[in-house]
Design a protein around this motif. Structure first.
Motif, PDB file in Angstrom:
ATOM      1  N   GLY A 277       0.829  -1.229  -0.057  1.00  0.00           N
ATOM      2  CA  GLY A 277      -0.011  -0.145   0.041  1.00  0.00           C
ATOM      3  C   GLY A 277       0.900   1.170  -0.163  1.00  0.00           C
ATOM      4  O   GLY A 277       1.844   1.506  -0.943  1.00  0.00           O
ATOM      5  N   ARG A 278       0.697   2.005   1.127  1.00  0.00           N
ATOM      6  CA  ARG A 278       1.634   3.159   1.045  1.00  0.00           C
ATOM      7  C   ARG A 278       2.654   2.963   2.214  1.00  0.00           C
ATOM      8  O   ARG A 278       3.173   3.943   2.543  1.00  0.00           O
ATOM      9  CB  ARG A 278       1.013   4.416   1.601  1.00  0.00           C
ATOM     10  N   LEU A 279       2.734   1.838   3.045  1.00  0.00           N
ATOM     11  CA  LEU A 279       3.507   1.614   3.789  1.00  0.00           C
ATOM     12  C   LEU A 279       4.951   1.134   3.414  1.00  0.00           C
ATOM     13  O   LEU A 279       4.745  -0.036   2.992  1.00  0.00           O
ATOM     14  CB  LEU A 279       2.855   0.975   4.971  1.00  0.00           C
ATOM     15  N   PRO A 280       5.890   1.424   3.835  1.00  0.00           N
ATOM     16  CA  PRO A 280       7.389   0.776   3.682  1.00  0.00           C
ATOM     17  C   PRO A 280       7.396  -0.587   4.569  1.00  0.00           C
ATOM     18  O   PRO A 280       6.656  -0.791   5.433  1.00  0.00           O
ATOM     19  CB  PRO A 280       8.374   1.806   4.267  1.00  0.00           C
ATOM     20  N   VAL A 281       8.055  -1.451   3.829  1.00  0.00           N
ATOM     21  CA  VAL A 281       8.073  -2.970   4.361  1.00  0.00           C
ATOM     22  C   VAL A 281       9.715  -3.193   4.707  1.00  0.00           C
ATOM     23  O   VAL A 281      10.476  -2.972   3.634  1.00  0.00           O
ATOM     24  CB  VAL A 281       7.708  -3.975   3.391  1.00  0.00           C
ATOM     25  N   TYR A 282       9.962  -3.334   5.668  1.00  0.00           N
ATOM     26  CA  TYR A 282      11.468  -3.395   5.964  1.00  0.00           C
ATOM     27  C   TYR A 282      11.891  -4.862   6.341  1.00  0.00           C
ATOM     28  O   TYR A 282      11.020  -5.664   6.643  1.00  0.00           O
ATOM     29  CB  TYR A 282      11.691  -2.658   7.294  1.00  0.00           C
ATOM     30  N   PRO A 283      13.192  -5.338   6.394  1.00  0.00           N
ATOM     31  CA  PRO A 283      13.614  -6.531   6.644  1.00  0.00           C
ATOM     32  C   PRO A 283      12.903  -7.268   7.995  1.00  0.00           C
ATOM     33  O   PRO A 283      12.922  -6.286   8.779  1.00  0.00           O
ATOM     34  CB  PRO A 283      15.191  -6.530   6.726  1.00  0.00           C
ATOM     35  N   PRO A 284      12.699  -8.524   7.877  1.00  0.00           N
ATOM     36  CA  PRO A 284      12.458  -9.190   9.309  1.00  0.00           C
ATOM     37  C   PRO A 284      13.340  -8.518  10.620  1.00  0.00           C
ATOM     38  O   PRO A 284      14.350  -8.343  10.404  1.00  0.00           O
ATOM     39  CB  PRO A 284      12.524 -10.489   9.037  1.00  0.00           C
ATOM     40  N   GLY A 285      12.570  -8.196  11.412  1.00  0.00           N
ATOM     41  CA  GLY A 285      13.369  -7.429  12.841  1.00  0.00           C
ATOM     42  C   GLY A 285      13.860  -6.178  12.728  1.00  0.00           C
ATOM     43  O   GLY A 285      14.395  -6.088  13.707  1.00  0.00           O
ATOM     44  N   ARG A 286      13.659  -5.430  11.843  1.00  0.00           N
ATOM     45  CA  ARG A 286      14.095  -3.989  11.556  1.00  0.00           C
ATOM     46  C   ARG A 286      12.801  -3.125  11.360  1.00  0.00           C
ATOM     47  O   ARG A 286      11.966  -3.593  10.688  1.00  0.00           O
ATOM     48  CB  ARG A 286      15.143  -3.986  10.513  1.00  0.00           C
ATOM     49  N   ALA A 287      13.154  -1.858  11.552  1.00  0.00           N
ATOM     50  CA  ALA A 287      12.260  -0.954  11.450  1.00  0.00           C
ATOM     51  C   ALA A 287      12.710   0.361  11.468  1.00  0.00           C
ATOM     52  O   ALA A 287      13.652   0.875  11.889  1.00  0.00           O
ATOM     53  CB  ALA A 287      10.849  -1.244  12.728  1.00  0.00           C
ATOM     54  N   ALA A 288      12.061   1.200  10.945  1.00  0.00           N
ATOM     55  CA  ALA A 288      12.451   2.791  10.800  1.00  0.00           C
ATOM     56  C   ALA A 288      11.069   3.575  10.739  1.00  0.00           C
ATOM     57  O   ALA A 288       9.885   3.083  10.337  1.00  0.00           O
ATOM     58  CB  ALA A 288      13.305   3.036   9.568  1.00  0.00           C
ATOM     59  N   SER A 289      11.429   4.898  10.845  1.00  0.00           N
ATOM     60  CA  SER A 289      10.261   6.104  10.275  1.00  0.00           C
ATOM     61  C   SER A 289      10.824   6.830   9.498  1.00  0.00           C
ATOM     62  O   SER A 289      12.097   7.459   9.863  1.00  0.00           O
ATOM     63  CB  SER A 289       9.900   6.450  11.727  1.00  0.00           C
ATOM     64  N   ILE A 290      10.399   7.138   8.642  1.00  0.00           N
ATOM     65  CA  ILE A 290      10.701   8.097   7.545  1.00  0.00           C
ATOM     66  C   ILE A 290       9.877   9.498   7.587  1.00  0.00           C
ATOM     67  O   ILE A 290       8.713   9.371   7.677  1.00  0.00           O
ATOM     68  CB  ILE A 290      10.629   7.567   6.096  1.00  0.00           C
ATOM     69  N   SER A 291      10.457  10.686   7.238  1.00  0.00           N
ATOM     70  CA  SER A 291       9.684  11.798   7.191  1.00  0.00           C
ATOM     71  C   SER A 291      10.170  12.366   5.628  1.00  0.00           C
ATOM     72  O   SER A 291      11.383  12.418   5.644  1.00  0.00           O
ATOM     73  CB  SER A 291      10.258  12.786   8.112  1.00  0.00           C
ATOM     74  N   HIS A 292       9.275  12.470   4.838  1.00  0.00           N
ATOM     75  CA  HIS A 292       9.487  12.654   3.377  1.00  0.00           C
ATOM     76  C   HIS A 292       9.871  14.205   2.858  1.00  0.00           C
ATOM     77  O   HIS A 292      10.469  14.239   1.828  1.00  0.00           O
ATOM     78  CB  HIS A 292       8.609  12.189   2.324  1.00  0.00           C
ATOM     79  N   SER A 293       9.847  15.055   3.846  1.00  0.00           N
ATOM     80  CA  SER A 293       9.631  16.428   3.404  1.00  0.00           C
ATOM     81  C   SER A 293      11.050  16.803   2.865  1.00  0.00           C
ATOM     82  O   SER A 293      11.232  17.387   1.812  1.00  0.00           O
ATOM     83  CB  SER A 293       9.375  17.190   4.633  1.00  0.00           C
ATOM     84  N   ALA A 294      12.227  16.322   3.484  1.00  0.00           N
ATOM     85  CA  ALA A 294      13.326  16.455   3.087  1.00  0.00           C
ATOM     86  C   ALA A 294      14.491  15.346   3.258  1.00  0.00           C
ATOM     87  O   ALA A 294      15.652  15.568   3.146  1.00  0.00           O
ATOM     88  CB  ALA A 294      14.188  17.906   3.589  1.00  0.00           C
ATOM     89  N   GLY A 295      13.787  14.294   3.590  1.00  0.00           N
ATOM     90  CA  GLY A 295      14.536  13.122   3.795  1.00  0.00           C
ATOM     91  C   GLY A 295      15.251  12.947   5.038  1.00  0.00           C
ATOM     92  O   GLY A 295      16.483  13.090   5.095  1.00  0.00           O
ATOM     93  N   THR A 296      14.703  12.419   6.013  1.00  0.00           N
ATOM     94  CA  THR A 296      15.193  12.019   7.438  1.00  0.00           C
ATOM     95  C   THR A 296      14.568  10.788   7.802  1.00  0.00           C
ATOM     96  O   THR A 296      13.399  10.383   7.414  1.00  0.00           O
ATOM     97  CB  THR A 296      14.787  13.357   8.400  1.00  0.00           C
ATOM     98  N   ALA A 297      15.129  10.198   8.803  1.00  0.00           N
ATOM     99  CA  ALA A 297      14.694   9.087   9.315  1.00  0.00           C
ATOM    100  C   ALA A 297      15.449   8.563  10.474  1.00  0.00           C
ATOM    101  O   ALA A 297      16.106   9.026  10.680  1.00  0.00           O
ATOM    102  CB  ALA A 297      14.705   7.753   8.341  1.00  0.00           C
ATOM    103  N   VAL A 298      14.515   7.752  11.227  1.00  0.00           N
ATOM    104  CA  VAL A 298      15.251   7.233  12.588  1.00  0.00           C
ATOM    105  C   VAL A 298      14.904   5.511  12.358  1.00  0.00           C
ATOM    106  O   VAL A 298      13.785   5.298  11.928  1.00  0.00           O
ATOM    107  CB  VAL A 298      14.717   7.810  13.776  1.00  0.00           C
TER     108      VAL A 298
END
Length: 227
Positions: free
Chosen positions: A81-102
Protein backbone atom coordinates in the motif's frame (compact mmCIF):
# COMPACT_ATOMS: atom_id res chain seq x y z
CA UNK A 1 20.60 21.55 21.36
CA UNK A 2 18.73 24.18 19.34
CA UNK A 3 19.71 25.06 15.78
CA UNK A 4 18.03 26.88 12.94
CA UNK A 5 17.78 24.72 9.83
CA UNK A 6 17.48 26.53 6.53
CA UNK A 7 14.72 25.64 4.11
CA UNK A 8 15.65 22.33 2.50
CA UNK A 9 19.02 22.10 4.29
CA UNK A 10 18.94 18.89 6.30
CA UNK A 11 22.73 18.67 6.61
CA UNK A 12 22.45 20.79 9.77
CA UNK A 13 20.64 17.87 11.41
CA UNK A 14 23.87 15.81 11.39
CA UNK A 15 24.50 14.43 13.90
CA UNK A 16 21.18 14.09 15.66
CA UNK A 17 21.34 13.85 19.46
CA UNK A 18 22.48 10.37 20.42
CA UNK A 19 19.67 8.21 21.76
CA UNK A 20 20.40 4.67 22.93
CA UNK A 21 19.04 2.17 20.46
CA UNK A 22 18.04 4.70 17.78
CA UNK A 23 19.99 5.61 14.65
CA UNK A 24 19.50 8.68 12.42
CA UNK A 25 19.56 8.91 8.65
CA UNK A 26 19.54 12.00 6.44
CA UNK A 27 19.32 12.28 2.65
CA UNK A 28 18.87 15.55 0.74
CA UNK A 29 16.51 15.71 -2.23
CA UNK A 30 19.29 17.65 -4.00
CA UNK A 31 21.74 14.72 -4.01
CA UNK A 32 22.94 14.09 -7.57
CA UNK A 33 21.51 11.26 -9.68
CA UNK A 34 19.05 9.82 -7.15
CA UNK A 35 18.25 6.27 -8.19
CA UNK A 36 15.89 3.64 -6.76
CA UNK A 37 17.67 0.86 -4.90
CA UNK A 38 15.76 -1.87 -6.74
CA UNK A 39 12.76 -2.72 -8.95
CA UNK A 40 10.16 -2.33 -6.21
CA UNK A 41 11.26 1.23 -5.42
CA UNK A 42 11.50 2.01 -9.14
CA UNK A 43 7.95 0.79 -9.71
CA UNK A 44 6.62 2.81 -6.77
CA UNK A 45 8.40 5.98 -7.92
CA UNK A 46 7.57 5.66 -11.62
CA UNK A 47 4.09 7.18 -11.45
CA UNK A 48 4.96 9.97 -9.00
CA UNK A 49 5.28 13.64 -9.99
CA UNK A 50 8.95 14.77 -10.12
CA UNK A 51 8.95 16.57 -6.74
CA UNK A 52 7.20 13.70 -4.96
CA UNK A 53 9.54 11.19 -6.62
CA UNK A 54 12.62 13.02 -5.29
CA UNK A 55 11.11 13.13 -1.79
CA UNK A 56 10.20 9.44 -1.94
CA UNK A 57 13.70 8.38 -3.02
CA UNK A 58 15.34 10.68 -0.45
CA UNK A 59 13.16 9.13 2.25
CA UNK A 60 14.22 5.64 1.21
CA UNK A 61 17.91 6.64 1.22
CA UNK A 62 17.50 8.21 4.65
CA UNK A 63 15.85 5.03 5.97
CA UNK A 64 18.68 2.86 4.63
CA UNK A 65 21.24 5.15 6.28
CA UNK A 66 19.34 5.07 9.57
CA UNK A 67 19.12 1.28 9.45
CA UNK A 68 22.84 1.09 8.63
CA UNK A 69 23.58 3.24 11.69
CA UNK A 70 22.17 0.52 13.96
CA UNK A 71 22.77 -2.65 11.96
CA UNK A 72 23.85 -4.22 8.66
CA UNK A 73 23.28 -2.76 5.21
CA UNK A 74 19.71 -2.81 3.92
CA UNK A 75 18.74 -3.08 0.25
CA UNK A 76 15.66 -1.59 -1.35
CA UNK A 77 12.65 -0.85 0.82
CA UNK A 78 9.44 -1.90 -0.98
CA UNK A 79 6.00 -0.95 0.21
CA UNK A 80 2.66 -2.53 0.94
CA UNK A 81 0.00 0.00 0.00
CA UNK A 82 1.60 3.25 1.15
CA UNK A 83 3.60 1.69 4.00
CA UNK A 84 7.30 0.80 3.77
CA UNK A 85 8.21 -2.85 4.32
CA UNK A 86 11.46 -3.45 6.17
CA UNK A 87 13.54 -6.63 6.51
CA UNK A 88 12.41 -8.97 9.32
CA UNK A 89 13.32 -7.66 12.75
CA UNK A 90 14.12 -4.16 11.51
CA UNK A 91 12.10 -0.94 11.50
CA UNK A 92 12.41 2.78 10.75
CA UNK A 93 10.29 5.92 10.55
CA UNK A 94 10.58 8.25 7.55
CA UNK A 95 9.77 11.93 7.14
CA UNK A 96 9.69 12.61 3.40
CA UNK A 97 9.68 16.42 3.52
CA UNK A 98 13.44 16.54 2.99
CA UNK A 99 14.60 13.03 3.67
CA UNK A 100 15.09 12.15 7.33
CA UNK A 101 14.58 8.92 9.22
CA UNK A 102 15.19 7.20 12.53
CA UNK A 103 15.72 3.46 12.88
CA UNK A 104 15.53 1.09 15.82
CA UNK A 105 18.41 -1.22 16.66
CA UNK A 106 17.57 -4.91 16.21
CA UNK A 107 16.18 -6.43 19.38
CA UNK A 108 15.20 -3.08 20.89
CA UNK A 109 11.56 -2.43 21.79
CA UNK A 110 11.31 1.29 21.09
CA UNK A 111 8.49 3.33 19.50
CA UNK A 112 9.48 4.99 16.23
CA UNK A 113 8.33 8.30 14.85
CA UNK A 114 9.88 11.41 13.31
CA UNK A 115 8.68 14.40 11.32
CA UNK A 116 10.54 17.18 9.52
CA UNK A 117 8.87 20.52 8.77
CA UNK A 118 11.42 22.58 6.79
CA UNK A 119 9.20 25.66 6.48
CA UNK A 120 7.55 27.64 9.31
CA UNK A 121 3.84 26.94 9.45
CA UNK A 122 1.21 29.70 9.83
CA UNK A 123 -0.54 29.96 13.17
CA UNK A 124 -3.86 28.83 11.73
CA UNK A 125 -2.24 25.45 10.94
CA UNK A 126 -2.58 24.70 14.66
CA UNK A 127 -6.17 23.61 14.05
CA UNK A 128 -4.84 20.64 12.05
CA UNK A 129 -3.28 19.03 15.14
CA UNK A 130 -4.40 20.86 18.28
CA UNK A 131 -7.61 20.99 20.25
CA UNK A 132 -8.71 23.64 22.73
CA UNK A 133 -7.09 21.92 25.73
CA UNK A 134 -3.65 22.12 24.04
CA UNK A 135 -3.66 25.78 23.00
CA UNK A 136 -1.76 26.79 26.16
CA UNK A 137 1.30 25.06 24.69
CA UNK A 138 1.54 27.62 21.89
CA UNK A 139 4.08 30.39 22.16
CA UNK A 140 3.17 34.04 21.84
CA UNK A 141 3.25 35.38 18.28
CA UNK A 142 5.58 38.14 19.49
CA UNK A 143 8.20 35.65 20.67
CA UNK A 144 11.01 34.31 18.46
CA UNK A 145 10.47 30.83 17.04
CA UNK A 146 11.21 28.25 19.70
CA UNK A 147 11.80 30.79 22.48
CA UNK A 148 11.30 29.73 26.07
CA UNK A 149 9.34 26.69 27.15
CA UNK A 150 6.41 27.33 24.79
CA UNK A 151 6.17 25.64 21.40
CA UNK A 152 5.66 27.18 17.98
CA UNK A 153 2.95 25.85 15.66
CA UNK A 154 5.71 24.25 13.56
CA UNK A 155 7.22 22.50 16.57
CA UNK A 156 3.84 21.22 17.79
CA UNK A 157 2.84 20.04 14.32
CA UNK A 158 6.15 18.17 13.96
CA UNK A 159 5.92 16.65 17.45
CA UNK A 160 2.36 15.39 17.05
CA UNK A 161 3.05 13.99 13.57
CA UNK A 162 6.06 12.12 14.99
CA UNK A 163 4.01 10.81 17.91
CA UNK A 164 1.15 9.73 15.66
CA UNK A 165 3.57 7.61 13.62
CA UNK A 166 4.94 6.04 16.80
CA UNK A 167 1.54 5.35 18.36
CA UNK A 168 -0.19 4.23 15.16
CA UNK A 169 2.26 1.43 14.44
CA UNK A 170 2.24 -0.46 11.10
CA UNK A 171 1.95 -4.22 11.54
CA UNK A 172 1.93 -6.52 8.51
CA UNK A 173 1.04 -3.62 6.26
CA UNK A 174 -1.89 -2.44 8.41
CA UNK A 175 -2.22 0.34 10.94
CA UNK A 176 -2.50 -1.22 14.39
CA UNK A 177 -3.03 1.85 16.54
CA UNK A 178 -6.46 3.41 17.10
CA UNK A 179 -5.42 7.00 16.30
CA UNK A 180 -6.96 8.29 13.06
CA UNK A 181 -5.05 11.57 12.91
CA UNK A 182 -2.85 13.77 15.13
CA UNK A 183 -6.00 15.45 16.46
CA UNK A 184 -6.76 12.16 18.20
CA UNK A 185 -3.68 12.75 20.36
CA UNK A 186 -3.15 15.03 23.34
CA UNK A 187 0.16 16.76 24.08
CA UNK A 188 1.32 18.05 27.46
CA UNK A 189 4.68 19.33 28.79
CA UNK A 190 7.26 16.70 29.77
CA UNK A 191 10.63 18.17 30.79
CA UNK A 192 12.18 19.78 27.72
CA UNK A 193 9.85 17.81 25.45
CA UNK A 194 6.24 16.71 25.22
CA UNK A 195 4.28 13.76 26.49
CA UNK A 196 1.87 12.79 23.71
CA UNK A 197 -0.85 10.23 24.36
CA UNK A 198 -3.90 8.76 22.70
CA UNK A 199 -7.04 10.53 23.88
CA UNK A 200 -8.84 7.21 23.97
CA UNK A 201 -6.04 5.57 26.00
CA UNK A 202 -3.98 8.17 27.96
CA UNK A 203 -1.63 5.47 29.29
CA UNK A 204 -0.49 4.80 25.72
CA UNK A 205 2.00 7.65 25.44
CA UNK A 206 5.39 8.59 24.03
CA UNK A 207 7.89 11.35 24.73
CA UNK A 208 8.84 13.65 21.85
CA UNK A 209 11.76 16.08 21.67
CA UNK A 210 12.58 18.83 19.17
CA UNK A 211 15.77 19.57 17.29
CA UNK A 212 16.49 22.96 15.76
CA UNK A 213 14.08 25.86 15.73
CA UNK A 214 10.91 23.91 15.19
CA UNK A 215 11.76 21.78 12.19
CA UNK A 216 12.36 18.25 13.47
CA UNK A 217 10.61 16.29 16.19
CA UNK A 218 11.20 12.67 17.06
CA UNK A 219 10.09 10.10 19.61
CA UNK A 220 12.70 9.08 22.17
CA UNK A 221 10.71 6.46 24.07
CA UNK A 222 7.57 5.68 25.95
CA UNK A 223 6.19 8.07 28.53
CA UNK A 224 5.04 6.89 31.95
CA UNK A 225 1.50 7.28 33.17
CA UNK A 226 0.53 10.54 34.80
CA UNK A 227 0.52 10.52 38.53
Amino acid sequence: MRRQVADGDVSALRPLPAVAGLGPGVAAVSEPCPQPAGPAEAAAAASMPPKRRLEFLAGRRAARRALRAVGPECGEIPRSGRLPVYPPGRAASISHSAGTAVARAPGRDLPLGCDLEPRPLPRDAARLVLRADEEALLDDEEMPLGAGAAWSVTELFSAEEAAWKALDVPESGCRAGPAGSPRDLRASPCGDGLRVCLRTDPAHAVRVVRVGAGVFGYVVGRAGARG
